[in-house]
Motif scaffolding. Structure first.
Motif, PDB file in Angstrom:
ATOM      1  N   THR A   1      -5.297   5.239   0.323  1.00  0.00           N
ATOM      2  CA  THR A   1      -3.868   5.177   0.630  1.00  0.00           C
ATOM      3  C   THR A   1      -3.107   5.933  -0.446  1.00  0.00           C
TER       4      THR A   1
ATOM      5  N   THR B   1      -0.843   2.312   4.730  1.00  0.00           N
ATOM      6  CA  THR B   1      -1.905   2.581   5.687  1.00  0.00           C
ATOM      7  C   THR B   1      -1.981   1.423   6.678  1.00  0.00           C
TER       8      THR B   1
ATOM      9  N   GLU C   1      -0.681   6.417   8.756  1.00  0.00           N
ATOM     10  CA  GLU C   1       0.119   6.225   7.540  1.00  0.00           C
ATOM     11  C   GLU C   1       1.602   6.324   7.842  1.00  0.00           C
TER      12      GLU C   1
END
Length: 232
Positions: A181, A187, A231
């Motif tokens: 991430t 995420t 994301e």
């Protein structure tokens, strides 16, 4: 004398850097490749998307398990529709439904259980690990009126496109995936079943070989189990 010595050392350092740049790739090729840290042991190549999974474009209906049935062969036609009375009428008994796939679309993800999220508020890349929390089954969903069984639809899709789709697949509890991430990113991870979209025609054939008008049927058939990651 001191000036000359400093110049000589500068030239030697430049030559050393140039030599390293030229020979570096050769040494790297002899070494064992190091796996990327963004690749999880549970997923060979996780794809990080930029948006949640797309929903089917049509209004679809989940097919109940008791209507799937095993695939059956279409009856052998012994004649063609004939106008009026004939001494040898066409025979397509028993009357039956037909499905003919025409196009294959993309995959759509159907989640099982909640969507998990992890926010990285640090200034560095962080590792996020997600674990599926429930077990659930995903079956076939259709839009339109299918005149035959789902089992027959699946058999026709396999024969036409050479893909292995199923009447249902199970996404199980405890499956884990790990991804990177980025800094100040979130995420999101959803576990479930990917379904493959197909478009086809379906109609009914009567015993005398006459057929009803064909109509479009869109199906979403279980294809593989896995994660959808994005994301924000």
């Amino acid at each position: 004398m001191n000036t000359t010595a400093r110049r000589t050392m500068f030239i030697s350092s430049t030559a050393l850097l140039l030599c390293t740049a030229l020979t570096g790739p050769t040494f790297a090729a002899d070494e064992t490749p190091v796996p990327s840290p963004s690749v999880s042991a549970q997923a060979e190549d996780p794809v990080i998307n930029t948006a949640p999974p797309e929903e089917p474009e049509e209004n679809i209906t989940e097919v109940p398990d008791d209507t799937i049935n095993e695939p059956t062969e279409d009856p052998t036609f012994t004649g063609k529709p004939q106008p009026g009375d004939t001494p040898n009428p066409a025979d397509c008994s028993p009357a039956h439904g037909v499905y003919l796939p025409t196009n294959q679309g993309k995959e759509y993800h159907q989640g099982v259980g909640p969507t998990n999220s992890n926010r990285n508020n640090t200034s560095r890349t962080a590792r996020s690990t997600f674990t599926s929390e429930v077990t659930g089954e995903v079956g076939v969903a259709i839009s339109g009126e299918l005149e035959t069984s789902v089992g027959a639809l699946i058999a026709k899709v396999k024969a036409k496109f050479g893909v292995t789709v199923s009447a249902k697949l199970t996404a199980k509890l405890g499956n884990t995936i790990s991804v990177d991430t980025p800094s100040h990113k979130t995420t999101h991870a959803r576990y479930g079943v990917w379904r493959l979209k197909h478009t086809g025609k379906s109609y009914w054939v009567h015993q005398n070989c006459t057929a009803t008008p064909s109509h479009t049927v869109v199906s979403y058939s279980p294809y593989r189990v896995g994660w959808y990651l994005w994301e924000s």
